[in-house]
Design an enzyme around this catalytic site. Structure first.
Site, mmCIF file in Angstrom:
data_model
loop_
_atom_site.group_PDB
_atom_site.id
_atom_site.type_symbol
_atom_site.label_atom_id
_atom_site.label_comp_id
_atom_site.label_asym_id
_atom_site.label_seq_id
_atom_site.Cartn_x
_atom_site.Cartn_y
_atom_site.Cartn_z
ATOM 1 N N ASN A 1 -19.014 -8.959 5.060
ATOM 2 C CA ASN A 1 -19.503 -7.910 5.956
ATOM 3 C C ASN A 1 -20.975 -7.683 5.586
ATOM 4 O O ASN A 1 -21.519 -8.385 4.726
ATOM 5 C CB ASN A 1 -18.636 -6.645 5.884
ATOM 6 C CG ASN A 1 -18.620 -6.020 4.495
ATOM 7 O OD1 ASN A 1 -19.507 -6.276 3.670
ATOM 8 N ND2 ASN A 1 -17.618 -5.208 4.218
ATOM 9 N N GLY B 1 -2.479 0.764 10.936
ATOM 10 C CA GLY B 1 -1.955 -0.204 9.957
ATOM 11 C C GLY B 1 -2.675 -1.533 10.081
ATOM 12 O O GLY B 1 -2.987 -1.973 11.197
ATOM 13 N N ASP C 1 -7.588 2.518 13.796
ATOM 14 C CA ASP C 1 -7.557 2.264 12.357
ATOM 15 C C ASP C 1 -8.250 0.922 12.097
ATOM 16 O O ASP C 1 -7.738 -0.124 12.486
ATOM 17 C CB ASP C 1 -6.092 2.209 11.892
ATOM 18 C CG ASP C 1 -5.964 1.979 10.396
ATOM 19 O OD1 ASP C 1 -7.010 1.955 9.698
ATOM 20 O OD2 ASP C 1 -4.821 1.813 9.914
ATOM 21 N N ASP D 1 -9.692 -8.727 7.830
ATOM 22 C CA ASP D 1 -8.585 -9.671 7.583
ATOM 23 C C ASP D 1 -8.137 -10.322 8.895
ATOM 24 O O ASP D 1 -7.871 -11.523 8.947
ATOM 25 C CB ASP D 1 -7.406 -8.951 6.916
ATOM 26 C CG ASP D 1 -7.765 -8.470 5.518
ATOM 27 O OD1 ASP D 1 -8.660 -9.073 4.904
ATOM 28 O OD2 ASP D 1 -7.147 -7.496 5.056
ATOM 29 N N GLU E 1 -9.186 -11.346 -4.353
ATOM 30 C CA GLU E 1 -8.258 -10.414 -5.003
ATOM 31 C C GLU E 1 -7.325 -11.120 -5.990
ATOM 32 O O GLU E 1 -6.344 -10.534 -6.429
ATOM 33 C CB GLU E 1 -7.452 -9.641 -3.954
ATOM 34 C CG GLU E 1 -8.289 -8.571 -3.269
ATOM 35 C CD GLU E 1 -7.491 -7.672 -2.327
ATOM 36 O OE1 GLU E 1 -7.983 -6.561 -2.042
ATOM 37 O OE2 GLU E 1 -6.408 -8.068 -1.859
ATOM 38 N N ASP F 1 0.855 -1.190 0.000
ATOM 39 C CA ASP F 1 0.000 0.000 0.000
ATOM 40 C C ASP F 1 0.890 1.240 0.000
ATOM 41 O O ASP F 1 1.798 1.359 0.833
ATOM 42 C CB ASP F 1 -0.896 0.020 1.249
ATOM 43 C CG ASP F 1 -1.958 -1.079 1.209
ATOM 44 O OD1 ASP F 1 -2.095 -1.739 0.160
ATOM 45 O OD2 ASP F 1 -2.644 -1.267 2.232
#
Ligand code: ATP
Length: 295
Positions: free
Chosen positions: A185, A279, A238, A244, A141, A15
């Site tokens: 979700n 993070g 965050d 994940d 992904e 990222d």
């Protein structure tokens, strides 16, 4: 006791995060505030979550032959993830997410790069690893055909599969019906269940496989009736990668022999802990940290 064996077949990204006060208009150049790189990709994040807890995690995926590729391989190895089966693809860039943060808003460009090379053939080459796993953990992904191949191989060897349907896309119904657990979700669950090519009975089957993450509210599961697990009250710093952390922890607990409800309770705690640090991977706890938090 031997460690649970989890195989993650999925994305590995870097990222690239830019913080700026002003987002440039087309043709304009602006000065940003700061720039940093953070290892990411749903596959890699989930692999780290499970490895931190103590699972033996094997990653199957691809990186490019650039600096990010070797950095991510080193980084994930240092986190305890086996990267021996991650291929380096020549003349290809490693997957990246270019993220611009500006006054609370973000805009993101994802270039899947080497992740695109996680083909069904690559998955097939690792059948022996899938066969020896306690659980196979998948996301969306990498190419869909590869996810389908992985599910079929896992089925063939009686290995349980968790599918995290993110980023959500239209999935063949055979795929959804073959996996053991699906972890959407709330938004993804709505998409999963609003389709007209399934019978009522099939829709019930799918719903019963669902473990729905509901952000700070907690988790809902539908096996043997509805069970709601309340979210922990934590100071969220965050929430990137909360899902994940949840998936990695769920895979760890199930493969360790725990029952579904107990595993969801554990994953709910691990994911809550993970949002307390900046993070996606940085806040993922060790087993000891998770157990101290729960007790
Ligand atoms: P992401 O895409 O950011 O990884 P997601 O949408 O896949 O997230 P969420 O439902 O937001 O997943 O979060 C996953 C789980 O993480 C929740 O079910 C919950 O257990 C935990 N969680 C997330 N946010 C919070 C929070 N603010 N406080 C406590 N727990 C949280």
């Amino acid at each position: 006791m031997s460690k649970p064996k989890i195989t993650v077949i999925g994305s590995i990204n870097m990222d690239l995060v830019t913080k700026t006060n002003t987002i440039p208009k087309v043709g304009e150049t602006v000065l940003g505030e700061s720039f940093f790189t953070i290892p990411g990709g749903k596959g890699a994040n989930q692999a780290v979550a499970a490895a931190r807890l103590g699972a033996e995690v094997t990653m199957i995926g691809c990186v490019g032959d650039d600096a990010f590729g070797s950095e991510l391989k080193n980084h994930l190895t240092a986190q305890g993830v086996s990267m021996e089966n991650v291929k380096t693809i020549p003349e290809t860039s490693t997957g990246i997410a270019s993220i611009t943060l500006s006054n609370g808003d973000n805009s993101i460009i994802i270039v899947s790069g080497a992740n695109h090379f996680v083909t069904p053939e690559v998955v097939k080459q690792h059948e022996h690893i899938i066969a020896e796993s306690d659980i196979v953990l998948l996301q969306l992904e990498v190419p869909l055909q590869s996810v389908i191949e992985a599910v079929q191989l896992a089925r063939k060897h009686n290995v349980r599969v968790i599918l995290n349907p993110a980023p959500i896309q239209k999935l063949p119904k055979e795929l959804i019906l073959q996996v053991d657990y699906i972890t959407p979700n709330e938004h993804e669950q709505e998409m999963l269940l609003s389709r007209n090519d399934m019978t009522d009975e099939e829709l019930i089957q799918v719903k019963e496989k669902c473990i729905v993450t509901k952000g700070s509210k907690g988790v809902m599961l539908y096996q043997n009736g509805e069970t709601f697990i309340q979210g922990y009250k934590v100071k969220a710093v965050d929430s990137t990668g909360a899902g994940d952390s949840f998936n990695g922890a769920l895979a760890f607990s199930l493969s360790n022999g725990a029952a579904l409800k107990e595993s969801c309770q554990f994953a709910n705690a691990v994911a809550a802990l993970s949002v307390t640090k900046l993070g996606a991977q940085a806040g993922m706890p060790t087993l000891q940290e998770a157990e101290e938090f729960i007790s």
